[in-house]
Write an enzyme that holds these catalytic residues in place. Structure first.
Site, PDB file in Angstrom:
ATOM      1  N   HIS A  53      52.581 -35.695 -16.712  1.00  0.00           N
ATOM      2  CA  HIS A  53      52.448 -36.700 -17.102  1.00  0.00           C
ATOM      3  C   HIS A  53      52.143 -36.338 -18.948  1.00  0.00           C
ATOM      4  O   HIS A  53      51.477 -36.376 -18.980  1.00  0.00           O
ATOM      5  CB  HIS A  53      51.171 -37.048 -17.026  1.00  0.00           C
ATOM      6  CG  HIS A  53      51.948 -37.857 -15.342  1.00  0.00           C
ATOM      7  ND1 HIS A  53      50.480 -37.082 -14.516  1.00  0.00           N
ATOM      8  CD2 HIS A  53      52.535 -37.935 -14.363  1.00  0.00           C
ATOM      9  CE1 HIS A  53      50.926 -37.926 -13.172  1.00  0.00           C
ATOM     10  NE2 HIS A  53      52.040 -38.076 -13.316  1.00  0.00           N
ATOM     11  N   GLU A  78      43.096 -40.287 -11.441  1.00  0.00           N
ATOM     12  CA  GLU A  78      42.577 -39.956 -12.903  1.00  0.00           C
ATOM     13  C   GLU A  78      41.585 -40.640 -13.613  1.00  0.00           C
ATOM     14  O   GLU A  78      40.431 -40.589 -14.925  1.00  0.00           O
ATOM     15  CB  GLU A  78      43.514 -39.720 -14.574  1.00  0.00           C
ATOM     16  CG  GLU A  78      45.078 -39.060 -13.995  1.00  0.00           C
ATOM     17  CD  GLU A  78      46.269 -39.447 -14.609  1.00  0.00           C
ATOM     18  OE1 GLU A  78      45.613 -38.875 -15.443  1.00  0.00           O
ATOM     19  OE2 GLU A  78      46.810 -40.601 -14.801  1.00  0.00           O
TER      20      GLU A  78
END
Ligand code: HPA
Length: 264
Positions: A53, A78
């Site tokens: 990412h 996250e």
């Protein structure tokens, strides 16, 4: 800050922002005359590069059209706050970006789909247990209570189907179920989501769509099916598989998006 960066590059505000999902990063290679800036300088978070990412905003052109592309996004798994989640999309809405093309990698519960297929999202079911608009409302951008009767722009959906037909690309459509992750779903969860009317499942997109609709942005949602969901096949799910199928299908997805951009 974002406004100055964008105006310095283009002398205007591009109409469209694209968010790239897992494995679809290579789409940025379609940009010409591009510059980029790290999210570290724009937002209050970093993305996790160790799992593919990236965290880079690209500013460039495709067929002379100015564009903003987010390579990498933030996910609720996250532990991002609602405020930071909102800030990411609202930064673009508040400088005048009107359209958002949101892509993702997902697993398919609908057994007529297969890995490598692309699906236009026509609706979603939010199973994250979270809503990014919980918190202070930015009244300048939109109302406290947001209509969700057509989150995915009908005209955009018709246009992308025309593009697919012209380019001989098989395009699915269906309902995206959002799951917070980061564990993949259980077999029982997949059976439940399927019964509820879901076609695919993934860990992103829905928060961004809700924030974008709050600010009246027009949304196109494209899901790249990277695997069959848990229990649909006997295979165990892996992030490596997700990234690999993403890479293999990026050309097909690029063709769709590039031709779609010609029409908006
Ligand atoms: N489930 C959730 N997220 C995903 C999947 C999945 O099967 N594949 C890619 N992202």
């Amino acid at each position: 800050m974002l406004k100055e960066i964008v105006l310095k590059k283009f002398n205007l505000i591009p109409k469209t922002l694209i968010i790239l999902g897992s494995g679809i990063n290579e789409f940025v290679n379609n940009l010409t005359d591009s510059t980029n800036i790290s999210y570290n300088e724009l937002f209050n978070f970093k993305t996790d590069e160790s799992i593919g990412h990236k965290g880079t905003l690209h500013l460039g052109y495709i067929n002379k059209k100015p564009l903003l592309i987010m390579e990498g996004r933030k996910h609720y798994y996250e532990d991002v706050s609602n405020k930071d989640m909102r800030f990411m999309i609202q930064s673009f809405a508040s400088i005048g970006v009107k359209n958002i093309i949101i892509t993702n990698a997902c697993g398919a519960m609908n057994e007529s789909f297969k890995p490598g297929d692309i699906m236009v999202i026509n609706d979603h079911i939010n199973m994250m247990g979270l809503n990014p608009l919980v918190g202070d409302n930015n009244n300048a951008l939109g109302p406290r209570f947001v209509d969700m009767s057509e989150p995915y722009d009908i005209e955009f959906r018709e246009m992308i189907f025309e593009v697919a037909k012209e380019n001989n690309i098989l395009l699915r459509q269906g309902v995206y179920v959002s799951y917070i992750g980061p564990s993949y779903e259980t077999k029982a969860e997949i059976r439940a989501f399927r019964m509820l009317g879901g076609d695919v499942v993934g860990m992103s997109t829905v928060p961004e769509v809700i924030i974008a609709r709050h600010a009246s942005m027009r949304v196109l949602g494209l899901s790249l099916i990277t695997n069959m969901s848990t229990g649909i096949t006997k295979n165990k799910l892996s992030h490596e598989e997700v990234l690999e199928i993403g890479k293999q299908s990026v050309n097909k997805l690029s063709k769709l998006i590039i031709n779609f951009l010609e029409r908006i």
